[in-house]
Design a protein around this motif. Sequence first.
Motif, mmCIF file in Angstrom:
data_model
loop_
_atom_site.group_PDB
_atom_site.id
_atom_site.type_symbol
_atom_site.label_atom_id
_atom_site.label_comp_id
_atom_site.label_asym_id
_atom_site.label_seq_id
_atom_site.Cartn_x
_atom_site.Cartn_y
_atom_site.Cartn_z
ATOM 1 N N ILE A 45 0.856 -1.194 0.000
ATOM 2 C CA ILE A 45 0.000 0.000 0.000
ATOM 3 C C ILE A 45 0.887 1.238 0.000
ATOM 4 C CG2 ILE A 45 -1.849 1.246 1.159
ATOM 5 C CD1 ILE A 45 -2.683 -1.515 0.182
ATOM 6 N N PRO A 46 0.886 2.050 -1.070
ATOM 7 C CA PRO A 46 1.712 3.265 -1.109
ATOM 8 C C PRO A 46 1.311 4.252 -0.017
ATOM 9 C CG PRO A 46 0.906 2.694 -3.297
ATOM 10 C CD PRO A 46 0.167 1.826 -2.326
ATOM 11 N N ASN A 47 2.266 5.099 0.370
ATOM 12 C CA ASN A 47 2.013 6.090 1.413
ATOM 13 C C ASN A 47 1.335 7.344 0.879
ATOM 14 O OD1 ASN A 47 3.319 4.447 3.315
ATOM 15 N ND2 ASN A 47 5.325 5.257 2.744
ATOM 16 N N MET A 48 1.552 7.661 -0.398
ATOM 17 C CA MET A 48 1.051 8.924 -0.949
ATOM 18 C C MET A 48 -0.404 8.804 -1.381
ATOM 19 S SD MET A 48 1.300 12.076 -1.866
ATOM 20 C CE MET A 48 3.040 12.433 -1.584
ATOM 21 N N ASP A 49 -1.258 9.665 -0.803
ATOM 22 C CA ASP A 49 -2.644 9.758 -1.255
ATOM 23 C C ASP A 49 -2.709 10.642 -2.497
ATOM 24 O OD1 ASP A 49 -3.712 8.273 0.884
ATOM 25 O OD2 ASP A 49 -3.629 10.022 2.185
ATOM 26 N N ASN A 50 -3.610 10.311 -3.422
ATOM 27 C CA ASN A 50 -3.833 11.203 -4.562
ATOM 28 C C ASN A 50 -4.826 12.270 -4.113
ATOM 29 O OD1 ASN A 50 -4.508 12.494 -6.987
ATOM 30 N ND2 ASN A 50 -4.039 10.647 -8.163
ATOM 31 N N TYR A 93 -6.500 21.632 -12.021
ATOM 32 C CA TYR A 93 -7.415 21.582 -10.879
ATOM 33 C C TYR A 93 -6.769 21.608 -9.498
ATOM 34 C CZ TYR A 93 -10.260 19.810 -14.729
ATOM 35 O OH TYR A 93 -10.911 19.662 -15.904
ATOM 36 N N ALA A 94 -5.450 21.467 -9.393
ATOM 37 C CA ALA A 94 -4.843 21.308 -8.079
ATOM 38 C C ALA A 94 -4.872 22.598 -7.268
ATOM 39 C CB ALA A 94 -3.394 20.836 -8.233
ATOM 40 N N THR A 95 -5.212 22.470 -5.976
ATOM 41 C CA THR A 95 -5.084 23.597 -5.061
ATOM 42 C C THR A 95 -3.618 23.746 -4.682
ATOM 43 O OG1 THR A 95 -5.379 22.252 -3.098
ATOM 44 C CG2 THR A 95 -7.378 23.128 -4.135
ATOM 45 N N GLU A 96 -3.317 24.844 -4.054
ATOM 46 C CA GLU A 96 -1.933 25.068 -3.656
ATOM 47 C C GLU A 96 -1.483 24.035 -2.620
ATOM 48 O OE1 GLU A 96 -1.575 29.857 -4.477
ATOM 49 O OE2 GLU A 96 -1.954 29.174 -2.448
ATOM 50 N N MET A 108 1.729 21.585 -2.946
ATOM 51 C CA MET A 108 2.781 21.490 -1.946
ATOM 52 C C MET A 108 2.951 20.056 -1.454
ATOM 53 S SD MET A 108 4.004 24.493 -1.762
ATOM 54 C CE MET A 108 5.046 24.247 -0.350
ATOM 55 N N ASP A 109 1.849 19.337 -1.290
ATOM 56 C CA ASP A 109 1.910 17.975 -0.759
ATOM 57 C C ASP A 109 2.409 16.969 -1.791
ATOM 58 O OD1 ASP A 109 1.056 18.763 1.701
ATOM 59 O OD2 ASP A 109 -1.052 18.260 1.362
ATOM 60 N N MET A 110 1.986 17.147 -3.031
ATOM 61 C CA MET A 110 2.188 16.097 -4.033
ATOM 62 C C MET A 110 3.363 16.345 -4.967
ATOM 63 S SD MET A 110 -1.826 15.439 -5.037
ATOM 64 C CE MET A 110 -1.419 14.206 -6.266
ATOM 65 N N GLN A 111 3.774 17.630 -5.152
ATOM 66 C CA GLN A 111 4.764 17.929 -6.178
ATOM 67 C C GLN A 111 6.107 17.227 -5.970
ATOM 68 O OE1 GLN A 111 7.699 19.762 -6.103
ATOM 69 N NE2 GLN A 111 8.005 20.384 -8.221
ATOM 70 N N PRO A 112 6.676 17.190 -4.747
ATOM 71 C CA PRO A 112 7.965 16.498 -4.595
ATOM 72 C C PRO A 112 7.870 15.022 -4.956
ATOM 73 C CG PRO A 112 7.544 17.941 -2.718
ATOM 74 C CD PRO A 112 6.263 17.886 -3.508
ATOM 75 N N PHE A 113 6.769 14.379 -4.552
ATOM 76 C CA PHE A 113 6.585 12.941 -4.867
ATOM 77 C C PHE A 113 6.514 12.729 -6.370
ATOM 78 C CE2 PHE A 113 5.246 8.686 -3.784
ATOM 79 C CZ PHE A 113 4.453 8.329 -4.847
#
Length: 354
Positions: free
Chosen positions: A67-72, A307-310, A314-319
């Motif tokens: 199970i990956p750690n990153m939520d979409n 569609y992405a909020t800021e 911030m949460d998803m871009q590094p991943f």
Amino acid sequence: SSCLPPSLPKFLKDDFQFILCEGCQQESPNLKLLTCLHTLCLGCLSKNKPIRQCPVCRTAIPQANGIPNMDNLLFTNLRSRLKLYRKIVDEVDLFCNNCKKAGKFWCSKCEEFLCTKCFEAHQRYLKRESHEAKRVTDIRAGSAKDFLKDTRTTGNLSCSNPSHRSQTVSIYCKKCEKPLCCSCALLDSQHAPFCDIHSETQRRQEELVTMSQELKQKRSDFEATRTVLQDEATRLEEAQQEMRELIQQRAEQLVQLIRQEEEELLGLVEARQEQGRRELARELQHVEGVLRRVEASERLVEKMSLYATEQEVMDMQPFIKDSLEELQRLQPAAARDRAEPGDLAECRARLQAL
């Protein structure tokens, strides 16, 4: 076409089918983002636990539990916003959040429905704030894309200091790589100068777009390699068929004593061809998986831009950036000129002896 759940309206299926699980094509509140940038629900990942591979492109899932750690966060939040839009379109339970009368307005900043009276009070008390309440009828007349664009700015970034979660964030520390509120920025004199948080989110979006554009050439290279491998597989099959027919024609001309030689030659060819097919199948499967990852990255970056909020950026871009960098490091295998296998050369020599 996939069977979409009834909770997704017909007029949203084409534009927003991408928020469904890529495994079962169903809506889910628990969507996980894999390192290959495909999105799967917990149900599909649980079924896939013994394998610990992405069922779409077969990329390994590094987590021991599968199970990956990153939520979409992007897709999950879009799902919630689309449900709200459908509620407005269907005129279901549109009540004022203050007095429970019929809701005639929607404030995306407060995330509340307002009746006409409460709307007037809202405008009077918040006239200096950037609150823009819209008529429900105007929202209903517009498109889902318009509604999502209007509500994408409502997500507030959180200060990295847990005790300042309620503070408005407008500053970004490049050294810490974290968003800060004004209080934290004033107290942190060692890391100044800071930059505007909106500039940082814009920079991150542009970085993802640039990397995605650079991957397009990589995708072309892998597609060319796939074509070469497919052609080579076809030529291998044709060589196998030609050799089989030649062996059979020669063997049938001989009496019973030659039948044993025929069987030995056929077995030799089949063994070599099976080995060649397996090798090509493995290479082709790898290339197909990389191409699916590239397609997933293009699709996700496009939806992030739209569609992405800021907070989601911030949460998803590094991943996502790590995954794109990994893709950029991959290189398609060079096309190879394979000489005739030794087993087939031995077959030809034995046929000449016959």
